[in-house]
Design a protein around this motif. Structure first.
Motif, PDB file in Angstrom:
ATOM      1  N   GLY A   1      22.738   2.469   6.786  1.00  0.00           N
ATOM      2  CA  GLY A   1      22.748   3.383   5.657  1.00  0.00           C
ATOM      3  C   GLY A   1      21.899   2.955   4.481  1.00  0.00           C
ATOM      4  N   GLY A   2      21.122   1.888   4.645  1.00  0.00           N
ATOM      5  CA  GLY A   2      20.301   1.387   3.549  1.00  0.00           C
ATOM      6  C   GLY A   2      18.891   1.931   3.572  1.00  0.00           C
ATOM      7  N   GLN A   3      18.129   1.580   2.535  1.00  0.00           N
ATOM      8  CA  GLN A   3      16.741   2.005   2.408  1.00  0.00           C
ATOM      9  C   GLN A   3      15.819   0.810   2.600  1.00  0.00           C
ATOM     10  OE1 GLN A   3      15.980   4.860  -1.013  1.00  0.00           O
ATOM     11  NE2 GLN A   3      17.930   3.988  -1.670  1.00  0.00           N
ATOM     12  N   ALA A   4      14.881   0.937   3.534  1.00  0.00           N
ATOM     13  CA  ALA A   4      13.958  -0.160   3.794  1.00  0.00           C
ATOM     14  C   ALA A   4      12.595   0.389   4.190  1.00  0.00           C
ATOM     15  CB  ALA A   4      14.492  -1.061   4.901  1.00  0.00           C
ATOM     16  N   GLU A   5      11.561  -0.257   3.678  1.00  0.00           N
ATOM     17  CA  GLU A   5      10.189   0.052   4.056  1.00  0.00           C
ATOM     18  C   GLU A   5       9.481  -1.247   4.399  1.00  0.00           C
ATOM     19  OE1 GLU A   5       8.037   2.776   1.548  1.00  0.00           O
ATOM     20  OE2 GLU A   5       9.915   3.571   0.705  1.00  0.00           O
ATOM     21  N   THR A   6       8.491  -1.158   5.264  1.00  0.00           N
ATOM     22  CA  THR A   6       7.789  -2.358   5.708  1.00  0.00           C
ATOM     23  C   THR A   6       6.295  -2.243   5.436  1.00  0.00           C
ATOM     24  OG1 THR A   6       7.360  -1.542   7.958  1.00  0.00           O
ATOM     25  CG2 THR A   6       9.473  -2.664   7.559  1.00  0.00           C
ATOM     26  N   ALA A   7       5.652  -3.403   5.326  1.00  0.00           N
ATOM     27  CA  ALA A   7       4.197  -3.456   5.182  1.00  0.00           C
ATOM     28  C   ALA A   7       3.715  -4.789   5.718  1.00  0.00           C
ATOM     29  CB  ALA A   7       3.778  -3.298   3.725  1.00  0.00           C
ATOM     30  N   VAL A   8       2.642  -4.758   6.463  1.00  0.00           N
ATOM     31  CA  VAL A   8       2.018  -5.987   6.938  1.00  0.00           C
ATOM     32  C   VAL A   8       1.160  -6.533   5.806  1.00  0.00           C
ATOM     33  CG1 VAL A   8       0.431  -7.003   8.597  1.00  0.00           C
ATOM     34  CG2 VAL A   8       2.047  -5.234   9.332  1.00  0.00           C
ATOM     35  N   VAL A   9       1.594  -7.667   5.258  1.00  0.00           N
ATOM     36  CA  VAL A   9       0.907  -8.281   4.113  1.00  0.00           C
ATOM     37  C   VAL A   9       0.831  -9.785   4.352  1.00  0.00           C
ATOM     38  CG1 VAL A   9       0.972  -8.735   1.631  1.00  0.00           C
ATOM     39  CG2 VAL A   9       1.775  -6.530   2.515  1.00  0.00           C
ATOM     40  N   ASP A  10      -0.359 -10.329   4.233  1.00  0.00           N
ATOM     41  CA  ASP A  10      -0.542 -11.772   4.284  1.00  0.00           C
ATOM     42  C   ASP A  10      -0.275 -12.315   2.885  1.00  0.00           C
ATOM     43  OD1 ASP A  10      -1.338 -14.410   4.422  1.00  0.00           O
ATOM     44  OD2 ASP A  10      -3.296 -13.993   5.318  1.00  0.00           O
ATOM     45  N   ALA A  11       0.811 -13.053   2.719  1.00  0.00           N
ATOM     46  CA  ALA A  11       1.213 -13.530   1.394  1.00  0.00           C
ATOM     47  C   ALA A  11       0.328 -14.643   0.867  1.00  0.00           C
ATOM     48  CB  ALA A  11       2.665 -13.994   1.414  1.00  0.00           C
TER      49      ALA A  11
END
Length: 249
Positions: free
Chosen positions: A53-63
């Motif tokens: 039930g949560g909100q999550a988005e992803t992104a491929v990022v080299d930190a």
């Protein structure tokens, strides 16, 4: 909920600790943005958060890529209006050897990687938090000067270096209402591989605690959510010890 309407960016969000923190943040109402280099692991965590039930988005990022980190956090702020919590779970590359056996280039590169990624991600968040006059920067690992053990190689040194960085951020950012806190665990036993070779290390962490317990991923997530919330607003410029008394940092 503790983090309702808050925006959290988690670097290393596809890992075990990152996933546990994402679960806890989202359960408390935060919108979590997970970054990392492996799409599959990021999506596994995000799908679990969404299923609960949560909100999550992803992104491929080299930190380690400052431009990529800045572009991502700018996009997050454009979408949500703020960045309220930032946590980087990427550590120095661990070399478990006696210091005398570690080559100087390997040692410098490993420690440098940890410091570089933390400097990049913190600077990216700070650009927005200073404008907001609010925000929480969470760090992971911490310093435990009372319990230095042989065989740890560069590992604790890497944590100590990042903790020194966190202390400097603390004094520079406090006037802007930004809190800085390190989560000190002494080892999270349920992240260890379930193999016989790790049984001794797991037990040594448990034995070091007066309560004969060790922090779990759920413990880390729960404490991180509390510290990042308004309930934890009095906690800053320090380490929060969640080692069941095993650490004395």
């Amino acid at each position: 909920m503790l983090l309702e309407n808050k925006t959290a960016v988690i670097y290393g969000g596809g890992g075990s600790i990152g996933g546990a923190i994402a679960d806890a943040f989202a359960a408390e109402g935060a919108r979590v943005f997970l970054t990392g280099r492996t799409p599959a692991t990021l999506e596994t965590v995000a799908n679990r958060v969404r299923a609960a039930g949560g909100q999550a988005e992803t992104a491929v990022v080299d930190a380690l890529d400052a431009a990529a980190v800045n572009d991502h956090i700018d996009a997050v702020v454009e979408k949500t209006g703020s960045v309220d919590i930032s946590i980087n779970l990427i550590t120095s590359e661990a070399i478990f050897q006696p210091l005398a056996d570690i080559s100087t280039p390997d040692f410098v590169a490993a420690i440098g990687k940890g410091l570089t990624t933390h400097l990049i991600t913190t600077k990216a968040a700070v650009r927005h938090m200073v404008k907001q006059e609010s925000g929480v920067l969470l760090f992971f690992g911490g310093s435990d000067h009372a319990n230095v053990s042989p065989g740890m190689g560069n590992v604790q040194i890497g944590f100590d270096a990042v903790e020194s960085l966190r202390k400097q951020w603390a004094v520079e950012l406090a006037p802007h209402g930004i809190r800085t806190v390190t989560l000190l665990t002494g080892g999270v036993v349920d992240t260890f591989p379930d193999i016989p070779e790790m049984a001794g290390a797991r037990q040594s962490i448990i034995d070091a605690s007066p309560l004969k317990r060790a922090a779990t991923m759920a413990d880390v997530g729960a404490v991180a959510a509390f510290v990042a919330s308004e309930k934890g607003r009095s906690i800053t410029s320090t380490q929060v010890n969640i080692s069941f008394g095993a650490c004395y940092g």
